[in-house]
Design a protein around this motif. Sequence first.
Motif, PDB file in Angstrom:
ATOM      1  N   GLY A   1      45.823  -4.403  -1.732  1.00 12.78           N
ATOM      2  CA  GLY A   1      44.804  -5.535  -1.332  1.00 12.78           C
ATOM      3  C   GLY A   1      44.760  -5.356   0.423  1.00 12.78           C
ATOM      4  N   ILE A   2      45.466  -5.490   0.707  1.00 16.14           N
ATOM      5  CA  ILE A   2      45.554  -6.327   2.445  1.00 16.14           C
ATOM      6  C   ILE A   2      45.729  -4.714   2.907  1.00 16.14           C
ATOM      7  CG2 ILE A   2      47.449  -6.207   3.912  1.00 16.14           C
ATOM      8  CD1 ILE A   2      49.166  -8.205   1.600  1.00 16.14           C
ATOM      9  N   THR A   3      46.333  -3.392   3.168  1.00 18.02           N
ATOM     10  CA  THR A   3      46.170  -2.903   3.733  1.00 18.02           C
ATOM     11  C   THR A   3      45.100  -2.230   3.490  1.00 18.02           C
ATOM     12  OG1 THR A   3      47.308  -1.034   1.395  1.00 18.02           O
ATOM     13  CG2 THR A   3      48.740  -2.511   3.400  1.00 18.02           C
ATOM     14  N   ILE A   4      44.219  -1.708   2.872  1.00 23.99           N
ATOM     15  CA  ILE A   4      42.867  -1.106   2.359  1.00 23.99           C
ATOM     16  C   ILE A   4      41.725  -2.141   3.461  1.00 23.99           C
ATOM     17  CG2 ILE A   4      40.656  -1.531   0.857  1.00 23.99           C
ATOM     18  CD1 ILE A   4      42.006  -1.217  -1.460  1.00 23.99           C
ATOM     19  N   ASN A   5      42.581  -2.934   3.947  1.00 22.06           N
ATOM     20  CA  ASN A   5      41.584  -3.602   5.152  1.00 22.06           C
ATOM     21  C   ASN A   5      42.075  -3.552   6.688  1.00 22.06           C
ATOM     22  OD1 ASN A   5      39.188  -5.685   3.928  1.00 22.06           O
ATOM     23  ND2 ASN A   5      41.086  -5.890   2.408  1.00 22.06           N
ATOM     24  N   GLY A   6      42.706  -2.239   6.854  1.00 17.40           N
ATOM     25  CA  GLY A   6      44.205  -1.939   7.612  1.00 17.40           C
ATOM     26  C   GLY A   6      45.160  -2.794   7.637  1.00 17.40           C
ATOM     27  N   ALA A   7      44.637  -4.333   7.572  1.00 14.12           N
ATOM     28  CA  ALA A   7      46.252  -5.038   8.108  1.00 14.12           C
ATOM     29  C   ALA A   7      47.938  -4.982   7.421  1.00 14.12           C
ATOM     30  CB  ALA A   7      45.703  -6.182   7.260  1.00 14.12           C
ATOM     31  N   THR A   8      48.202  -5.448   8.317  1.00 14.00           N
ATOM     32  CA  THR A   8      50.127  -4.756   7.795  1.00 14.00           C
ATOM     33  C   THR A   8      50.538  -6.274   6.737  1.00 14.00           C
ATOM     34  OG1 THR A   8      50.218  -4.339   9.700  1.00 14.00           O
ATOM     35  CG2 THR A   8      52.128  -4.817   8.781  1.00 14.00           C
ATOM     36  N   PRO A   9      51.258  -5.994   5.570  1.00 12.80           N
ATOM     37  CA  PRO A   9      51.909  -6.625   4.960  1.00 12.80           C
ATOM     38  C   PRO A   9      53.047  -7.208   5.430  1.00 12.80           C
ATOM     39  CG  PRO A   9      52.075  -4.086   4.447  1.00 12.80           C
ATOM     40  CD  PRO A   9      51.402  -4.521   5.063  1.00 12.80           C
TER      41      PRO A   9
ATOM     42  N   ILE B   1      59.862   0.259  -8.689  1.00  9.47           N
ATOM     43  CA  ILE B   1      59.550   0.909  -7.143  1.00  9.47           C
ATOM     44  C   ILE B   1      59.320  -0.572  -6.658  1.00  9.47           C
ATOM     45  CG2 ILE B   1      59.337   2.628  -5.395  1.00  9.47           C
ATOM     46  CD1 ILE B   1      59.626   4.223  -7.374  1.00  9.47           C
ATOM     47  N   PRO B   2      60.278  -1.198  -5.454  1.00 16.22           N
ATOM     48  CA  PRO B   2      59.814  -1.553  -4.743  1.00 16.22           C
ATOM     49  C   PRO B   2      58.612  -1.379  -3.891  1.00 16.22           C
ATOM     50  CG  PRO B   2      61.420  -2.090  -4.306  1.00 16.22           C
ATOM     51  CD  PRO B   2      61.954  -0.321  -4.959  1.00 16.22           C
ATOM     52  N   PRO B   3      57.423  -1.899  -3.530  1.00 14.62           N
ATOM     53  CA  PRO B   3      56.344  -1.606  -2.257  1.00 14.62           C
ATOM     54  C   PRO B   3      56.793  -1.096  -1.452  1.00 14.62           C
ATOM     55  CG  PRO B   3      56.259  -3.346  -3.204  1.00 14.62           C
ATOM     56  CD  PRO B   3      56.805  -4.274  -3.928  1.00 14.62           C
ATOM     57  N   HIS B   4      57.855  -1.501  -0.105  1.00 12.02           N
ATOM     58  CA  HIS B   4      58.767  -1.035   0.744  1.00 12.02           C
ATOM     59  C   HIS B   4      58.741   0.514   0.691  1.00 12.02           C
ATOM     60  CE1 HIS B   4      61.674  -3.076  -0.051  1.00 12.02           C
ATOM     61  NE2 HIS B   4      62.946  -1.967   0.031  1.00 12.02           N
ATOM     62  N   LEU B   5      59.266   0.494  -0.760  1.00  4.39           N
ATOM     63  CA  LEU B   5      59.301   2.183  -0.888  1.00  4.39           C
ATOM     64  C   LEU B   5      59.045   2.803  -1.653  1.00  4.39           C
ATOM     65  CD1 LEU B   5      63.465   1.030  -1.812  1.00  4.39           C
ATOM     66  CD2 LEU B   5      62.854   1.602   0.106  1.00  4.39           C
ATOM     67  N   SER B   6      57.673   2.479  -1.945  1.00  2.00           N
ATOM     68  CA  SER B   6      56.790   3.786  -2.178  1.00  2.00           C
ATOM     69  C   SER B   6      56.186   4.358  -1.488  1.00  2.00           C
ATOM     70  CB  SER B   6      54.842   2.606  -3.015  1.00  2.00           C
ATOM     71  OG  SER B   6      54.581   3.685  -3.268  1.00  2.00           O
ATOM     72  N   GLU B   7      56.696   5.775  -2.156  1.00  2.10           N
ATOM     73  CA  GLU B   7      56.031   6.977  -1.176  1.00  2.10           C
ATOM     74  C   GLU B   7      54.208   6.531  -0.576  1.00  2.10           C
ATOM     75  OE1 GLU B   7      54.511  11.460  -1.618  1.00  2.10           O
ATOM     76  OE2 GLU B   7      55.284  10.763  -3.016  1.00  2.10           O
ATOM     77  N   ALA B   8      54.120   5.742  -0.784  1.00  6.27           N
ATOM     78  CA  ALA B   8      51.887   5.244  -0.085  1.00  6.27           C
ATOM     79  C   ALA B   8      51.905   3.998   0.212  1.00  6.27           C
ATOM     80  CB  ALA B   8      51.789   4.523  -1.773  1.00  6.27           C
TER      81      ALA B   8
ATOM     82  N   TYR C   1      54.251   5.195   5.754  1.00 13.23           N
ATOM     83  CA  TYR C   1      53.758   4.314   6.689  1.00 13.23           C
ATOM     84  C   TYR C   1      54.535   3.443   7.429  1.00 13.23           C
ATOM     85  CZ  TYR C   1      50.127   2.204   5.591  1.00 13.23           C
ATOM     86  OH  TYR C   1      49.551   0.703   4.555  1.00 13.23           O
ATOM     87  N   LEU C   2      54.715   2.466   6.612  1.00 15.92           N
ATOM     88  CA  LEU C   2      55.071   1.201   7.716  1.00 15.92           C
ATOM     89  C   LEU C   2      56.360   1.311   8.053  1.00 15.92           C
ATOM     90  CD1 LEU C   2      54.642  -0.705   4.237  1.00 15.92           C
ATOM     91  CD2 LEU C   2      53.178  -1.337   6.344  1.00 15.92           C
ATOM     92  N   GLY C   3      57.523   2.465   8.038  1.00 14.91           N
ATOM     93  CA  GLY C   3      59.168   2.391   8.485  1.00 14.91           C
ATOM     94  C   GLY C   3      60.064   1.658   7.452  1.00 14.91           C
ATOM     95  N   LYS C   4      59.891   0.944   6.360  1.00 14.85           N
ATOM     96  CA  LYS C   4      60.946   0.868   5.484  1.00 14.85           C
ATOM     97  C   LYS C   4      61.675   1.417   5.177  1.00 14.85           C
ATOM     98  CE  LYS C   4      58.713  -3.265   6.762  1.00 14.85           C
ATOM     99  NZ  LYS C   4      59.427  -3.830   7.669  1.00 14.85           N
ATOM    100  N   LYS C   5      63.089   0.976   4.943  1.00 11.00           N
ATOM    101  CA  LYS C   5      64.055   2.128   4.144  1.00 11.00           C
ATOM    102  C   LYS C   5      64.842   1.129   3.664  1.00 11.00           C
ATOM    103  CE  LYS C   5      67.438   1.020   7.686  1.00 11.00           C
ATOM    104  NZ  LYS C   5      66.520   0.035   8.240  1.00 11.00           N
ATOM    105  N   GLU C   6      65.717   2.132   2.791  1.00 13.08           N
ATOM    106  CA  GLU C   6      66.524   0.980   1.710  1.00 13.08           C
ATOM    107  C   GLU C   6      67.799   0.031   2.509  1.00 13.08           C
ATOM    108  OE1 GLU C   6      69.227   2.239  -2.504  1.00 13.08           O
ATOM    109  OE2 GLU C   6      67.816   3.248  -1.746  1.00 13.08           O
TER     110      GLU C   6
END
Length: 364
Positions: free
Chosen positions: A91-99, A310-317, A320-325
């Motif tokens: 819902g956040i990223t569809i608008n180009g914003a950053t979670p 799977i937490p969102p920050h580790l999702s393949e989708a 691009y956010l660059g988060k890691k385990e």
Amino acid sequence: MIMANNLLRQFQLHQQEYEDKAIEVLRSGWYILGKEVASFEKEWADYIGTKYAVGLASGLDALWISFRLLGITRGDEVIVCSNAYIACVMGITINGATPVFVEPDEYDNIDADKIEEAITDRTKAILAVHLYGQSCDMTKIMNIAKKYNLRVVEDCAQSHGNKWHGKTVGSFGDIGCFSFYPTKGCGAFGDAGCITTNSEKLAQAFHVFRNYGSEKHYYNKVVGCNSRLDELQAGLLRVKLKYLEEFNVERCRLADRYMQEIKNPYVKLPKVRPGADSSWHQFVIHTSKRDALQKFLAERDIKTLIHYPIPPHLSEAYAYLGKKEGDYPIAEKYAKEVLSLPMYNGMTEEEQTEVISAINDFQL
């Protein structure tokens, strides 16, 4: 087989009313944006305690359209819990914003005490996700929002009728977002959603945006979308809404029995935040032996679910956010230990006894 959720049971509780309403709508000859939608919108707004409700096609649509109409866009940041369902982040990223992720607390919802440290000069909103059927600490969240002049969107997809100090969730923030996916407390018989708000301006904007941006037929005010709650789902939801409190009471009774009778050293039972209630959309236990317990229950024909593996920050989708385990260790820990037990309206005493006995028999 004991299912994790048995939708047929809930349907059968009031089967004749659902069938009568379906026939009524089908025979009306009017299937999009008619009296059923208008009536449901009023009834849902009254139930939540807001001035307005606007029916939409899904809970995800409610989220992304909310942020769009609040003007949140590329370069903006929105705070959200790190263990939320991925649709919240979409819902956040569809608008180009950053979670911007904030870790959960012991109640499985966003830790409001950690929100302020996540705020930057790009932060525009907080998304309060009322996970598993229990309210976030809306007092702290609204105070922070006021202090930093932030918008608040509530994701109430799993919390239909829940309260925070007596006030219903979905009535605190600028916008409350609801999914009526069939498994929800007030579930439709297909996809459906809505928003609630006290802002006449926002409500009108949703009415226009959901219908191709059209305020008047074939006259398009903005570039909108097609996200309309249909007449059939609205009519069926009107029937179900009459029994929502009854459904919630039943789920509380089932949860209370789980809380009283599950006795296993490997199982950590859920906690209810002081000031909140729970509709027990999910009854989520924590256990370091999650996979072994799930396998053990499956062997006894008891199905369980994991919300969420799977937490969102580790999702393949969201690579691009660059988060890691290791970036959000609490969310990652929860993802490895949460297990949702069977919980549905119409669950029999015998079925629940079987679940409780199996869990209590589990050992390594």
